[in-house]
Design a protein around this motif. Sequence first.
Motif, PDB file in Angstrom:
ATOM      1  N   VAL A 114      -6.951 -10.405  -0.307  1.00 55.14           N
ATOM      2  CA  VAL A 114      -6.901  -9.595   0.927  1.00 55.14           C
ATOM      3  C   VAL A 114      -5.827  -8.538   0.753  1.00 55.14           C
ATOM      4  CG1 VAL A 114      -6.823  -9.576   3.284  1.00 55.14           C
ATOM      5  CG2 VAL A 114      -7.875 -11.494   2.190  1.00 55.14           C
ATOM      6  N   ALA A 115      -6.347  -7.235   1.042  1.00 52.81           N
ATOM      7  CA  ALA A 115      -5.215  -6.213   0.776  1.00 52.81           C
ATOM      8  C   ALA A 115      -5.544  -5.034   1.693  1.00 52.81           C
ATOM      9  CB  ALA A 115      -5.277  -5.610  -0.934  1.00 52.81           C
ATOM     10  N   LYS A 116      -4.494  -4.456   2.202  1.00 52.80           N
ATOM     11  CA  LYS A 116      -4.560  -3.092   2.937  1.00 52.80           C
ATOM     12  C   LYS A 116      -4.605  -1.981   1.999  1.00 52.80           C
ATOM     13  CE  LYS A 116      -1.748  -4.332   6.973  1.00 52.80           C
ATOM     14  NZ  LYS A 116      -0.511  -4.158   7.412  1.00 52.80           N
ATOM     15  N   ASN A 117      -5.473  -1.120   2.383  1.00 49.30           N
ATOM     16  CA  ASN A 117      -5.615  -0.001   1.520  1.00 49.30           C
ATOM     17  C   ASN A 117      -4.612   0.979   1.567  1.00 49.30           C
ATOM     18  OD1 ASN A 117      -6.567   2.129  -0.286  1.00 49.30           O
ATOM     19  ND2 ASN A 117      -8.532   2.006   0.197  1.00 49.30           N
ATOM     20  N   ALA A 118      -3.406   0.701   1.335  1.00 52.95           N
ATOM     21  CA  ALA A 118      -2.318   1.530   1.515  1.00 52.95           C
ATOM     22  C   ALA A 118      -1.967   2.697   0.361  1.00 52.95           C
ATOM     23  CB  ALA A 118      -0.975   0.706   1.526  1.00 52.95           C
ATOM     24  N   GLY A 119      -2.597   2.327  -0.588  1.00 51.19           N
ATOM     25  CA  GLY A 119      -2.441   3.743  -1.588  1.00 51.19           C
ATOM     26  C   GLY A 119      -1.290   3.599  -2.450  1.00 51.19           C
ATOM     27  N   GLY A 120      -0.848   4.340  -3.227  1.00 49.41           N
ATOM     28  CA  GLY A 120       0.447   4.446  -3.887  1.00 49.41           C
ATOM     29  C   GLY A 120       0.565   3.520  -5.169  1.00 49.41           C
ATOM     30  N   ASP A 121       1.626   3.648  -6.043  1.00 44.57           N
ATOM     31  CA  ASP A 121       1.497   3.072  -7.200  1.00 44.57           C
ATOM     32  C   ASP A 121       2.390   1.738  -7.393  1.00 44.57           C
ATOM     33  OD1 ASP A 121       0.165   5.171  -8.616  1.00 44.57           O
ATOM     34  OD2 ASP A 121       2.119   6.191  -8.635  1.00 44.57           O
TER      35      ASP A 121
END
Length: 213
Positions: A154-161
């Motif tokens: 389960v993840a939030k689509n926060a973006g970034g590397d």
Amino acid sequence: PLPLPVRIGGFGGAEGLARFLAASATRAVVDATHPFAAVMPFNAAAACRLAAIPLLALKRPEWKQLEGDRWTRVGSMAEAVTALGASPRRVFLTIGRQELAAFAAAPQHAYLARVIDPPEGPVPPDLTLIRDRGPFDADAEAALMRRERIEVVVAKNAGGDATAGKIAAARHLGLPVIMVTRPAKPNVPTVATVDEAMVWLASHGCLPTLRGV
């Protein structure tokens, strides 16, 4: 520590922020809050309208679903809980500490959660915590998921590397990901990089000194 004045704490809503901006003679505002900040972006937009100060949002791009990704997109943490289903599963929660309580509503699952600070309030009964801070390498993430026998992420689509390794690891392992989409944001000028934000600041006369920003 930052080589700039720092203020910690709230402002008292949009009107309080507008008063602060006026009193501090601020000339421009850059909203660089977390992609999942749901309140402050709207307060900043309202405050800047009240104070007649230009506002820019700095928003890093979302992760894009690639070939091999098995995503189920949901709009909230409550929807993520529902998407896990009724059958017990081993779940890797990569959502931070503040919303772990939502998963207490689905105690049949075994949860692994990675946090920076310990959670406050209710948590699922079968919860293992890992305290760590990114960036996280994709190979290390895959090894963690194998070791913990993870079945779904389960993840939030926060973006970034910094935390993209978990997405690549899930793709490599063929694991499903329940992806929580970002909350709505106000309609304001937006850029994706710090360099673009610096160009915008320069166009508003805020460089090179960066005073009053």
